[in-house]
Design an enzyme around this catalytic site. Structure first.
Site, PDB file in Angstrom:
ATOM      1  N   GLN A 187       0.758  -1.387  -0.015  1.00  7.69           N
ATOM      2  CA  GLN A 187      -0.063  -0.022  -0.175  1.00  7.69           C
ATOM      3  C   GLN A 187       0.872   1.245   0.015  1.00  7.69           C
ATOM      4  O   GLN A 187       0.392   2.083  -0.650  1.00  7.69           O
ATOM      5  CB  GLN A 187      -1.059   0.080   1.375  1.00  7.69           C
ATOM      6  CG  GLN A 187      -1.669   1.148   1.273  1.00  7.69           C
ATOM      7  CD  GLN A 187      -2.472   1.361   2.554  1.00  7.69           C
ATOM      8  OE1 GLN A 187      -3.712   0.677   2.627  1.00  7.69           O
ATOM      9  NE2 GLN A 187      -2.103   1.639   3.857  1.00  7.69           N
ATOM     10  N   HIS A 301       5.917 -11.202  -0.902  1.00  7.18           N
ATOM     11  CA  HIS A 301       5.544  -9.886  -0.585  1.00  7.18           C
ATOM     12  C   HIS A 301       6.597  -9.137  -0.007  1.00  7.18           C
ATOM     13  O   HIS A 301       6.542  -7.895   0.063  1.00  7.18           O
ATOM     14  CB  HIS A 301       4.115  -9.722  -0.007  1.00  7.18           C
ATOM     15  CG  HIS A 301       3.385  -8.466  -0.128  1.00  7.18           C
ATOM     16  ND1 HIS A 301       3.243  -7.969  -1.271  1.00  7.18           N
ATOM     17  CD2 HIS A 301       3.026  -7.686   0.786  1.00  7.18           C
ATOM     18  CE1 HIS A 301       2.648  -6.613  -1.068  1.00  7.18           C
ATOM     19  NE2 HIS A 301       2.451  -6.739   0.097  1.00  7.18           N
TER      20      HIS A 301
END
Length: 325
Positions: A187, A301
């Site tokens: 994000q 990730h």
């Protein structure tokens, strides 16, 4: 395991991205409305066990004039040809404690890390409320809050906060006369890209494994959180699928990447099931400015971790030396 396209195909992957006709007008209007509020940043030096830097508790006016918190760390020894690094936080984290944000100031860079409105319940506590949330029905989390309209969408508010964080950093004396760079992961990587597009005077951007790129593609190949929030919502509101994607087209960072021109360093993990590699390459391949991407074939990730930090430091030094030279 690899679940996305082969690397050779990823390097060519430049899909057609849904884009609203009023994309530029929308963001211009939102920025004008935000800047009608005096940003009025407050920088309060606080006691800290951090010995290499001064620490400031920061408050500035974000979307709708809502107060947004941040930390600012100013090292006692500034790197040659320095820049102020504005960093954004990953999903459901907050600014936490200044001790959690030492890497950039340890390298000699002033560092502002923006809190994330309404988040902080998953890791890294936050101090910023989402006062402008209209309370419309949504799934758990943040991905579908206000998704019926881009004017009420959660990420519209957060994107504006990201731009205002750059504005706030510029209002401190340390940020007034040196270049400014944006960065963040997931994000935070999305926000770094958006700030590179919408904020003024960003020298470079370093988005790591950016979230919110090509969400239609993401839903085709992953049901991992937080994209699972969108799946849950659309399962209940199946009559609102196209409206949801229309709203997200304003916050699709691939559309912002098309308009960003500052030099960029991306990162991608090829076994990432949170921000799948093809969605990262969708933003990267559409990026309008000079760009490079660090590929970590057997990373997920987390991206490249400390090894990638060294790549970032080299990239940043190169950009700053070129500007100074």
């Amino acid at each position: 395991m690899f679940t996305d396209l082969p690397l050779a195909d990823l390097r060519r992957y430049q899909p057609e991205i849904q884009e609203p006709a009023d994309f530029e007008e929308f963001w211009s209007s939102e920025l004008t409305a935000a800047r009608a509020h005096d940003i009025d940043p407050a920088f309060t030096r606080i006691p800290s066990p951090i010995s290499h830097a001064d620490v400031f508790d920061v408050t500035f006016a974000g979307y709708g004039g809502d107060p947004v918190k941040a930390w600012l760390l100013i090292p006692h020894e500034i790197a040659p040809n320095s820049a102020i690094v504005v960093e954004y936080i990953g999903y459901n984290g907050g600014r936490a404690d200044p001790l959690d944000w030492l890497k950039w100031s340890c390298a000699g860079y002033p560092h502002l890390v923006m809190d994330t409105r309404g988040q902080g319940g998953g890791w890294g506590g936050a101090d910023t409320a989402d006062l402008s949330d209209n309370g419309a029905p949504s799934s758990r989390g943040f991905l579908t809050r206000g998704i019926a309209d881009p004017r009420t969408y959660y990420y519209t508010r957060l994107f504006i906060d990201a731009v205002r964080a750059v504005d706030a950093a510029r209002r401190h004396p340390i940020g007034a006369d040196i270049p400014l760079v944006t960065t963040g992961g997931s994000q935070g990587g999305a926000l770094a890209l958006v700030a590179a597009h919408l904020a003024d005077g960003v020298l470079a951007t370093m988005p790591d494994v950016p979230f919110l790129s090509h969400p239609r593609r993401a839903l085709e190949i992953t049901d991992t959180h937080p994209y699972s929030e969108l799946i849950e919502y659309l399962g209940v509101y199946s009559d609102k699928i196209e409206q949801a994607f229309a709203t997200m087209s304003y916050t699709d960072v691939a559309n912002h990447a098309k308009r960003a021109t500052a030099p960029a360093l991306f990162s991608v993990g090829l076994i990432d099931d949170v921000t799948p590699a093809s969605t990262v390459f969708a933003a990267f391949n559409h990026y309008a400015g000079p760009k490079e991407i660090a590929v970590y074939p057997f990373n997920g990730h987390e991206g490249g971790g400390t090894r990638h930090l060294r790549v970032q430091l080299d990239f940043l030094a190169g950009r700053l030396n070129a500007q100074a030279g």
